[in-house]
Design an enzyme around this catalytic site. Sequence first.
Site, PDB file in Angstrom:
ATOM      1  N   ASP B  25      49.597  50.082  66.622  1.00 42.58           N
ATOM      2  CA  ASP B  25      48.145  49.965  66.552  1.00 42.58           C
ATOM      3  C   ASP B  25      47.760  50.200  65.097  1.00 42.58           C
ATOM      4  OD1 ASP B  25      45.410  50.216  66.621  1.00 42.58           O
ATOM      5  OD2 ASP B  25      45.366  51.902  68.033  1.00 42.58           O
ATOM      6  N   LYS B  86      41.377  47.873  56.734  1.00 44.70           N
ATOM      7  CA  LYS B  86      41.287  46.858  57.776  1.00 44.70           C
ATOM      8  C   LYS B  86      39.990  46.054  57.670  1.00 44.70           C
ATOM      9  CE  LYS B  86      41.884  46.645  62.839  1.00 44.70           C
ATOM     10  NZ  LYS B  86      42.162  47.507  64.009  1.00 44.70           N
ATOM     11  N   GLU B 186      43.606  44.293  70.979  1.00 46.49           N
ATOM     12  CA  GLU B 186      43.542  45.725  71.269  1.00 46.49           C
ATOM     13  C   GLU B 186      43.016  46.026  72.678  1.00 46.49           C
ATOM     14  OE1 GLU B 186      41.456  47.090  67.809  1.00 46.49           O
ATOM     15  OE2 GLU B 186      43.185  46.672  66.533  1.00 46.49           O
ATOM     16  N   ASP B 208      35.726  48.966  73.505  1.00 47.48           N
ATOM     17  CA  ASP B 208      36.603  49.502  72.456  1.00 47.48           C
ATOM     18  C   ASP B 208      35.844  49.617  71.133  1.00 47.48           C
ATOM     19  OD1 ASP B 208      38.532  50.036  70.562  1.00 47.48           O
ATOM     20  OD2 ASP B 208      39.853  48.379  71.094  1.00 47.48           O
TER      21      ASP B 208
END
Lengths: 170, 629
Positions: B25, B86, B186, B208
């Site tokens: 992850d 990211k 994800e 999420d």
Amino acid sequence: MQNYFELFQLPQQFTIDTAVLDTNYRKLLAEVHPDRFVNASAAEKMHSMRTATLANEAYQTLKQPTARARYLLQLAGIATDEENNTAMPADFLMAQMEWREAMDDARFARNVAALDNLLQDMRQQARQLQQQVAAEITRAPAEAALTVRKLRFIDKVSEDVNQLIAQLED
Amino acid sequence: MALLQISEPGMSPAPHQHKLAVGIDLGTTNSLVATVRSGMSTVLHDEHGHALLPSVVRYLSDTVVVGHEAQAAQSQDPVNTIVSVKRFMGRALHDITDRAHIPYHFVENDSSQGILELKTRAGLKSPVEISAEILKTLKLRAEKALGGELTGAVVTVPAYFDDAQRQATKDAARLAGLNVLRLLNEPTAAAVAYGLDNAAEGVYVIYDLGGGTFDVSILRLSKGVFEVLATNGDSALGGDDFDHRIYCWLLDQVRSKTADFKPLNEEDTRLLLTKSRQAKEWLTDNHEANILGKLNNGAFIDETLTVNQFVQLTEHLVSKTLTPTRKAMRDAGLSVEDIHGVVLVGGATRMPHIRHAVQAFFKQEPLTNLDPDKVVALGAAIQANVLAGNRSDDELLLLDVTPLSLGLETMGGLVEKVIPRNSTLPIARAQDFTTYKDGQTAMAIHVVQGERELVSDCRSLARFELRGIPPMAAGAARIRVTFQVDADGLLSVSAREQTSGVEANITVKPSYGLNEDQITAMLKDSFGAAESDKQARMLREAIVDAQRLAEAIQAALAEDGDKLLTATERETIQTHLDALLALCQGTDSQAVKQGTEALNHATEAFAAKRMDASVQKALTGKNLDSLEL
């Protein structure tokens, strides 16, 4: 090559058992999905992607009533010609205009509930046309082509309504 | 004590041996690596017992530090310590709108069309390179913990990542020396971990909210099949934005109380951001947070932030997550009564007002019995274990979708959609186009991604030209453009003029991606300076590839060789196989590559037959023996 009905072992007709379609689609994907070929040769990976892509396309075509009717006619050698042939009976055109007007009113009033009702109406109308097309496809394919064009119209308006709802809710 | 078996270098291990595969992850704030051991998905810890690796990379003049140590230095060395990288993946400089509040020196790389880079003391670094450092650290951690080299990894990405962001993530993994088994969304990974753990069946929503991205996916779980019905999100919305709201509030407070307030320097910006994050986390379990500190510019901070103030400051961010949620529900054609459960994922879902908002929307209490920080990595590890071939029962099947519509620019700057959002992968669609002018011999093709009608409102993925169209009257040419999206959610586009057969193929290397040569060059650079090292590494990689193929072919022959091949066909494949294995004993990497290519080519027809047989087997349930072929 097998046609989409043969691929999922379904009778080649408009009325199908969607539970069987779902089950057979999943069974097929379980065998051919690229996840099953991660360690395979490049050649097998490519074939897996092609076959899974075809299975997805076939599944979507049979799942969606308008696409299913269109495909059945195509197998019978009849083009629905939706891009070019836009001639419609007057009463259908009237209904069209009413939907478009209702849509504009709802846009102006920012009324999502009204749009939801509109979608319900159109779904109702589509269901009737689907029953009609099921009978026509074997008996009167040329009329079935017109019914598919009507369904396509309704799909298009529904799409626009959904887009409008998304805009209003943003 | 049992003795560990180690095979001779260069020899392939027995096919039934447990393969070392991990799920990673790669998060905005923290990253994790997990694996399946004795049937259980487990997060791997570092030598200090930490599961979470802060996604922070600090460049020193000759080394790179990743994780806690880098995080500790972020206030003192903000320019060279990169957090939340990211957010910059697959992005151009103009995409980063809040640059003023980020303490980095952004640069536009002129050689790769707007790709952004950060100026550090170790030179210019791209987000791909910075992410690769995080991935390398996790790879090392896993290899240490598992005692061997990894076969492969599943790397997760936000479901709402576009093609450029996915491609950048895959590039980073390759740069880190990982064999990417699959890019996995994800929320889908979280659904796998949750679903298998709780034997869940029915329709579930995964909400999420991570450090920098928001995803919502709706899945139908049924007998090991995880089918994504719809996904939506915001790839620039996350916990960081909540920090940022506190930061702005804090700045206002301090400014109003300090006479002659001087502009913040980078250290102060970072300090205030860190204080803001701490205050946010404190408010999860407390009614108010005291924020104390001293800035370099001389100003003192002594502020109290109450939960109510925090809720007010961030209300609009919470409602920003509900818009995509509503859209996903509409696309799935569902209402809240259809939802069996709502699973919360991502550290930011610990905030009580997020939980309340989700509960109010879905009219049910969200499920929180899995650690929201770990569930994605745990799910990715389960998928990696299956993909590596460690599970004999292949009950698990993930059917994911493309999050955004893909289209082409047509006349007047309008988008013609070719693949609609929420299409199940893999998918291919073709669209025919024609020429606009008499005698037109070339056509510019512009691929875009997004839901808006105007090209300028969508993300530009790639531009290419189809040349050599034979001169014809306007409208006579038939150019068929085919989009293929693979199981990683990555797009490739090919174009072909139907009457002449002129063809153009590209894998969409998005405007901001790296091309194959750049990756190879970066990989070579990272091998070390010595030419002999590079040669050795290249040979090793070629042999690993060759052996992977040889193993696959051997398994296929053992399974279907007798049933599907004539003696002559089998012999041809065997000859190529033996030749390749012999080449692997040598030192010529080029020859190994050619041998691999030749074996691949020789097994084309066999691969096609095996696929046809799979299709038959799937639906008839018959074994090959009982089929007439």
